[in-house]
Design an enzyme around this catalytic site. Structure first.
Site, PDB file in Angstrom:
ATOM      1  CG  ASP A  76      10.103 -55.224   5.463  1.00  0.00           C
ATOM      2  OD1 ASP A  76      10.389 -55.630   6.656  1.00  0.00           O
ATOM      3  OD2 ASP A  76      10.387 -54.131   5.198  1.00  0.00           O
ATOM      4  N   GLY A 127      12.429 -57.589  11.418  1.00  0.00           N
ATOM      5  CA  GLY A 127      10.772 -58.111  12.007  1.00  0.00           C
ATOM      6  C   GLY A 127      10.325 -59.151  11.027  1.00  0.00           C
ATOM      7  CG  HIS A 128      12.098 -62.484  10.376  1.00  0.00           C
ATOM      8  ND1 HIS A 128      13.251 -63.218  10.713  1.00  0.00           N
ATOM      9  CD2 HIS A 128      12.540 -61.248   9.369  1.00  0.00           C
ATOM     10  CE1 HIS A 128      14.212 -62.515   9.868  1.00  0.00           C
ATOM     11  NE2 HIS A 128      13.763 -61.477   9.203  1.00  0.00           N
ATOM     12  CD  GLN A 186      18.441 -56.293   8.799  1.00  0.00           C
ATOM     13  OE1 GLN A 186      19.520 -56.895   8.924  1.00  0.00           O
ATOM     14  NE2 GLN A 186      17.499 -56.055  10.018  1.00  0.00           N
ATOM     15  CE  LYS A 219      14.633 -61.477   5.399  1.00  0.00           C
ATOM     16  NZ  LYS A 219      14.101 -60.374   4.920  1.00  0.00           N
TER      17      LYS A 219
HETATM   18  P1  IMP Z   1      18.849 -49.744  10.480  1.00  0.00           P
HETATM   19  O1  IMP Z   1      19.325 -51.064   9.948  1.00  0.00           O
HETATM   20  O2  IMP Z   1      17.950 -49.408  11.436  1.00  0.00           O
HETATM   21  O3  IMP Z   1      20.067 -48.781  10.634  1.00  0.00           O
HETATM   22  O4  IMP Z   1      18.067 -48.876   9.138  1.00  0.00           O
HETATM   23  C1  IMP Z   1      18.908 -48.620   7.916  1.00  0.00           C
HETATM   24  C2  IMP Z   1      17.800 -48.796   6.677  1.00  0.00           C
HETATM   25  O5  IMP Z   1      17.586 -50.238   6.720  1.00  0.00           O
HETATM   26  C3  IMP Z   1      16.647 -48.194   6.874  1.00  0.00           C
HETATM   27  O6  IMP Z   1      16.159 -47.819   5.597  1.00  0.00           O
HETATM   28  C4  IMP Z   1      15.794 -49.235   7.531  1.00  0.00           C
HETATM   29  O7  IMP Z   1      14.241 -48.953   7.294  1.00  0.00           O
HETATM   30  C5  IMP Z   1      16.182 -50.505   6.704  1.00  0.00           C
HETATM   31  N1  IMP Z   1      15.900 -51.603   7.584  1.00  0.00           N
HETATM   32  C6  IMP Z   1      16.455 -52.279   8.407  1.00  0.00           C
HETATM   33  N2  IMP Z   1      16.136 -53.159   9.059  1.00  0.00           N
HETATM   34  C7  IMP Z   1      15.280 -53.564   8.022  1.00  0.00           C
HETATM   35  C8  IMP Z   1      14.323 -54.727   8.044  1.00  0.00           C
HETATM   36  O8  IMP Z   1      14.231 -56.010   8.540  1.00  0.00           O
HETATM   37  N3  IMP Z   1      13.398 -54.557   6.803  1.00  0.00           N
HETATM   38  C9  IMP Z   1      13.378 -53.650   6.181  1.00  0.00           C
HETATM   39  N4  IMP Z   1      14.186 -52.560   6.100  1.00  0.00           N
HETATM   40  C10 IMP Z   1      14.748 -52.722   7.038  1.00  0.00           C
END
Ligand code: IMP
Length: 438
Positions: free
Chosen positions: A13, A40-41, A223, A16
């Protein structure tokens, strides 16, 4: 022109999407190489607002081709909805989007398993996005997954999906009360997956320099570094590699493909989900940053945790990714803050640490050692040149540059594309043509 990777330097977040959106007119191909629709971009320009999850942010700039590499996991229902929503807003997607045949598919059972696991984890929830991303990567590693390319043979595809769904149902059996996907849900999913067939291709071949030597690639990371499966705050991480070094090999390209790495950092820190966060603010200042920065997840709507900039964690991200230049986002969110703090070291008991600990339990117990800088308490929103920033805002940026050892070549002063400072210094000068830098 160099091929450049844009990577998040914190816990995701960082903004990007906006950075990629600004850079992409200089590139012919924009490529996602990791994660899934857990990402989520957000991109805003004029009064338009777009939330992207799988489709690379380059889709909003006409002209460039967008590719989704083999390391990305694809939920066909989510992707279908995303494509439809973009097309309804007048963006051409289908003719410009290539999806790797090697992408693994997120089945309804993967989502159900993600939610079931979260509900019964002995150590408490990880706080996943619930999109089924982790279980899909598990199936990939277990070699029981279904790859997107199979949609080109519908009968074989249907059989593979039904067999994989039965497999997942067996795993779900270990979680009393877990919701097992219905056959109607699986049918809807099959239909969405088959509709992707015209966009399926071979990303490695499409991007290989021999196919068209003048192509230039921008790799869009998802991420953030501290969520990387190996280097992040395990187990509070995502299930894919988030570092810049993964970008080329994940797409079947040689490592030397990468010519530059741009790290995106927010001017403070946020995190969604569970896990250690040394500079977290659980007070009125944290709430101020959340409200002023609109820190609510693009994918899940969850309030993000907020805190001061952590230069110890950021320095690790600089090294692991080989970041040569920084894009600093959301500087304007600090406009009203009287004193800004920056973590420059940690203390763990009586020990002083200059490096990020490799163990999450240690990271959860460190005490940040802060440096305090005076706030500028003036408006930077919408400022587009570095010299127009208040002196104290410039000093804050310069202190970050000093601590991280790289220039801030891009500074974002608002959510819209137009609210950006571009500094015509190397390496940005080498990555962008002059007309984009003006
Ligand atoms: P997962 O990727 O859904 O398995 O989540 C694992 C961890 O990564 C959790 O803490 C999510 O909140 C975090 N996470 C996954 N994708 C994002 C992202 O795009 N932005 C911020 N945190 C993310």
């Amino acid at each position: 022109m160099a091929n450049v990777v844009v990577i998040g330097g914190q816990w995701g977040d960082e903004g990007k999407g906006k950075v990629v959106d600004i850079l992409c007119p200089a590139f012919t191909d924009i490529v996602r190489f990791n994660g899934g629709n857990n990402a989520g971009h957000t991109v805003r320009f004029g009064d338009r607002h777009f939330a992207l999850h799988i489709v690379p942010s380059g889709i909003l700039q006409p002209g460039c081709r967008c590719l989704v590499g083999p390391g990305v996991v694809v939920d066909p229902v989510g992707l279908g909805e995303e494509i439809r929503s973009l097309e309804e807003q007048g963006i051409s997607v289908r003719p410009r989007l290539v999806l790797s045949s090697r992408c693994h598919l997120v089945l309804p059972g993967h989502r159900a398993l993600d939610l079931a696991r979260e509900g019964s984890r002995p150590g408490g929830k990880l706080g996943t996005t619930g999109k089924g991303v982790g279980p899909t990567y598990e199936s990939r590693a277990a070699r029981t997954g279904v790859r997107l390319g199979t949609v080109r043979q519908p009968r074989r595809f249907r059989d593979a999906v039904l067999a994989a769904s039965q497999d997942l149902e067996r795993l779900l059996g270990a979680f009393p009360g877990a919701t097992v996907p219905t056959s109607a849900e699986i049918d809807r999913w099959l239909e969405a997956a088959l509709a992707l067939a015209p966009m399926v291709g071979d990303v490695a071949t499409a991007l290989h320099p021999s196919s068209e030597p003048s192509r230039s690639i921008l790799f869009e990371g998802a991420q953030g570094t501290l969520l990387d499966l190996d280097h992040g705050s395990y187990p509070f991480v995502t299930s894919s590699g988030c570092l810049a070094g993964f970008a080329a090999p994940a797409c079947g390209l040689p490592a030397r493909t990468i010519g530059g790495v741009l790290g995106v950092f927010k001017a403070y820190t946020t995190r969604v989900g569970s896990g250690p966060f040394p500079t977290e603010l659980e007070d009125a200042m944290g709430e101020h940053l959340r409200r002023r920065g609109n820190e609510f997840g693009t994918t899940t709507g969850r309030p993000r945790r907020t805190g001061w900039f952590d230069a110890v964690a950021a320095a690790a991200a600089m090294r692991w990714n080989g970041i040569e230049a920084i894009a600093l986002t959301k500087l304007d969110v600090l406009d009203e803050v009287a004193e800004i703090r920056l973590a420059v070291r940690y203390k763990l008991g009586s020990e002083e640490l200059r490096e990020l600990p490799d163990d999450s339990d240690d990271l959860a117990h460190v005490e940040p050692v802060y440096e305090t800088l005076p706030g500028w308490q003036a408006q930077t929103s919408g400022v587009t040149s570095f010299s127009r920033l208040p002196e104290r805002a410039r000093s804050y940026v310069e202190r970050l540059e000093e601590l991280l050892g790289a220039p801030a070549v891009m500074i974002s002063t608002g959510p819209r594309r137009e609210e950006t400072i571009l500094r015509p210094v190397p390496p940005l000068r080498d990555w962008l043509p002059d007309d984009l830098l003006r």
